[in-house]
Design an enzyme around this catalytic site. Structure first.
Site, short mmCIF file in Angstrom:
data_model
loop_
_atom_site.label_atom_id
_atom_site.label_comp_id
_atom_site.label_asym_id
_atom_site.label_seq_id
_atom_site.Cartn_x
_atom_site.Cartn_y
_atom_site.Cartn_z
N GLN A 1 3.25 9.96 1.37
CA GLN A 1 4.54 9.26 1.24
C GLN A 1 5.29 9.67 -0.02
O GLN A 1 6.50 9.43 -0.11
CB GLN A 1 4.34 7.74 1.25
N HIS B 1 -3.27 1.18 8.53
CA HIS B 1 -1.90 1.65 8.35
C HIS B 1 -1.86 2.81 7.35
O HIS B 1 -1.25 3.85 7.61
CB HIS B 1 -1.03 0.48 7.87
N GLU B 2 -2.51 2.62 6.19
CA GLU B 2 -2.45 3.66 5.14
C GLU B 2 -3.14 4.93 5.59
O GLU B 2 -2.64 6.03 5.35
CB GLU B 2 -3.08 3.16 3.83
N HIS C 1 -1.26 7.36 7.73
CA HIS C 1 -0.35 8.27 7.02
C HIS C 1 -1.03 9.61 6.73
O HIS C 1 -0.35 10.65 6.66
CB HIS C 1 0.09 7.66 5.68
N CYS D 1 6.78 -0.62 6.49
CA CYS D 1 6.33 0.60 5.81
C CYS D 1 7.40 1.01 4.80
O CYS D 1 8.59 0.98 5.13
CB CYS D 1 6.11 1.70 6.83
N LEU D 2 6.98 1.42 3.60
CA LEU D 2 7.95 1.85 2.58
C LEU D 2 8.73 3.08 3.03
O LEU D 2 9.81 3.34 2.50
CB LEU D 2 7.23 2.13 1.25
N GLY E 1 0.83 -1.19 0.00
CA GLY E 1 0.00 0.00 0.00
C GLY E 1 0.87 1.24 0.00
O GLY E 1 2.07 1.17 0.24
#
Ligand code: NI
Length: 177
Positions: free
Chosen positions: A52, A142-143, A146, A100-101, A47
């Site tokens: 981000q 999670h997304e 952000h 996480c990226l 995701g």
């Protein structure tokens, strides 16, 4: 196709609250979503949220295909979710490992609501409404965190359960989000 740079933890843009999208089905919004999908896939992520890639708008994308590398992770359909609203449903919090990226190479054990209802719009302005559980529910939480300037380490109650994937047995094969 445009793969954008993913901001890493420490970049102040990741702490900001993102703004609602007001106009749908525009070339700009479609291009943003397309860049987010390209970037997520190029990074093999599960995701990605717009902040981000440095865009302060309330939009996320996610997708988990069945993958023998991640046998514990249930598939999640490709979803583009703009201006999301999350409503937790009755049930316990559930701990699960996340990556996480924006925090590459790390994993942490994070409590999340196990079931929730979410709604929002896609890039064309079509309404989405779903009730989900398990990994799908975890990815959405999670997304959407952000979008409020929240990264998963801020939700880890025991920081001994946060570390480099390479040092945590069995946890290195988990997609980053
Ligand atoms: Ni993330």
């Amino acid at each position: 196709m445009a793969i954008r740079t993913v901001l890493k933890m420490g970049n102040p843009l990741l702490w900001e609250k993102a703004a609602e999208v007001e106009t749908f089905d525009t070339p700009e919004l479609h291009e943003l979503v397309s860049d987010m999908l390209d970037t997520m896939r190029a990074e093999s992520g599960a995701g990605l949220a717009a902040p981000q890639i440095g865009v302060g708008l309330r939009g996320v994308v996610f997708e988990v295909c069945a993958n023998p590398r991640y046998p514990d992770v249930e598939p999640v359909p490709l979803t583009v979710l703009v201006n999301p609203v999350l409503v937790p449903l009755e049930g316990e919090m559930e701990e699960g490992w996340e990556g996480c990226l924006s925090i590459p190479g790390m994993r942490g054990l994070v409590p999340r609501h196990s079931r929730l209802r979410y709604s929002g719009l896609d890039a064309c302005g079509n309404r989405i409404e779903r009730e989900v559980q398990g990994f799908h529910a975890r990815v959405v939480q999670h997304e959407c965190d952000h979008l409020d300037g929240m990264l998963y380490p801020m939700r880890i109650p025991d920081l001994r359960k946060f570390g480099f994937a390479s040092e945590i047995p069995q946890k290195r094969e988990l997609p980053e989000e």
